[in-house]
Design a protein around this motif. Structure first.
Motif, short mmCIF file in Angstrom:
data_model
loop_
_atom_site.label_atom_id
_atom_site.label_comp_id
_atom_site.label_asym_id
_atom_site.label_seq_id
_atom_site.Cartn_x
_atom_site.Cartn_y
_atom_site.Cartn_z
N LEU A 30 0.85 -1.19 0.00
CA LEU A 30 0.00 0.00 0.00
C LEU A 30 0.88 1.24 0.00
N PHE A 31 0.71 2.11 -0.99
CA PHE A 31 1.57 3.29 -1.12
C PHE A 31 0.95 4.54 -0.52
N ALA A 32 -0.28 4.47 -0.10
CA ALA A 32 -0.94 5.60 0.56
C ALA A 32 -0.97 5.36 2.06
N HIS A 33 -1.06 6.44 2.82
CA HIS A 33 -1.12 6.32 4.28
C HIS A 33 -2.58 6.29 4.73
N LEU A 34 -3.23 5.18 4.52
CA LEU A 34 -4.64 5.08 4.88
C LEU A 34 -4.86 5.04 6.39
N GLU A 35 -3.80 4.89 7.16
CA GLU A 35 -3.95 4.99 8.61
C GLU A 35 -4.11 6.44 9.06
N TYR A 36 -3.77 7.41 8.20
CA TYR A 36 -3.82 8.82 8.58
C TYR A 36 -5.24 9.27 8.91
N ASP A 37 -5.36 10.07 9.96
CA ASP A 37 -6.62 10.74 10.24
C ASP A 37 -6.57 12.13 9.60
#
Length: 260
Positions: free
Chosen positions: A196-203
């Motif tokens: 995964l190249f995106a930071h989907l954990e980011y709020d």
């Protein structure tokens, strides 16, 4: 379910809180174990703030996990071999492959794993890819179930991997990219590995906090996130639904792998 998270991010406390929120909202009973790479602190004491919230990376403990996440790291502009803990990570990568342990590699973690397994090169970008970007699904995968063909996700990186080399690896599927063809998600056909190249954990405030941290560390004005309001720390296009669905889907796939 037990999930081990190798936390390589600069803001370790915030990173662990974000992953806990993303994962435990679906399964509150999930046990999360956070690791730090031992080699990163080989010649200096482990900071008390790190030791208080995580434990040294140990393969015997990793073997007790049902799945692993390797986070991103703020080292995209360094050669892999120049990263103090890269060799320690490659030993982990080989261990995960030998055990076919479901693993989610995120951002630099994905770049490092692809380099180790397939020799795929990391390419520096002319400027930081930073902000909330539109993505599009290329090849369906259960990890993207219930997401629309186009969706928003946050990226924050100075590098991309070589697309031509990715396309030459038959075991890798390009599942989604940005609308301008930067990578979003790869899956591996012969291992339960996802890149995964995106930071989907980011709020919502995460990009604002990253901007402020880089400004304080380097001075001047770092790259500003696009499609994002720095004044409020809120995205103009929300990725909350994307994040929720993705991590729910990943946990579902981990459970399916356990049952096989």
């Amino acid at each position: 379910m037990r999930i081990g998270i190798v936390n390589l991010m600069h803001d370790k406390v915030a990173t662990q809180a974000r992953f806990a929120q993303r994962l435990q909202q679906w399964q509150p009973a999930i046990e999360l174990t956070y690791f730090y790479p031992v080699d990163h602190y080989r010649n200096r004491p482990v900071p008390a703030s790190v030791a208080a919230i995580s434990q040294p990376l140990d393969l015997a403990t990793v073997a007790t996990m049902d799945a692993v996440i390797v986070t991103g790291a703020p080292v995209e502009r360094l050669d892999f071999e120049a990263v103090t803990y890269y060799q320690e990570l490659t030993r982990l990568f080989d261990f995960l492959a030998q055990r076919h342990l479901p693993t989610l590699f995120v951002c630099w973690g994905a770049m490092a794993a692809l380099h180790h397994f397939f020799g795929i090169e990391k390419l520096s970008l002319t400027h930081k890819y930073f902000g909330g970007y539109s993505q599009r699904i290329q090849q369906p995968t259960p990890l993207l179930a219930d997401l629309p063909r186009h969706f928003i996700a946050p990226h924050a990186r100075y590098a991309e991997v070589n697309h031509d080399q990715v396309n030459q690896v038959a075991a890798l599927a390009v599942n989604a990219t940005t609308t301008t063809d930067e990578l979003f998600l790869l899956t591996q056909q012969d291992q339960p590995f996802s890149y995964l190249f995106a930071h989907l954990e980011y709020d919502g405030p995460a990009l604002q906090q990253e901007f402020i941290r880089e400004q304080a560390a380097w001075g001047g004005l770092p790259a500003q996130p696009v499609n994002y309001d720095l004044a409020t720390g809120q995205p103009l296009f929300s990725w909350e639904t994307t994040s929720q669905r993705f991590f729910k889907n990943w946990l579902t796939q981990v459970q399916i792998t356990e049952e096989i």
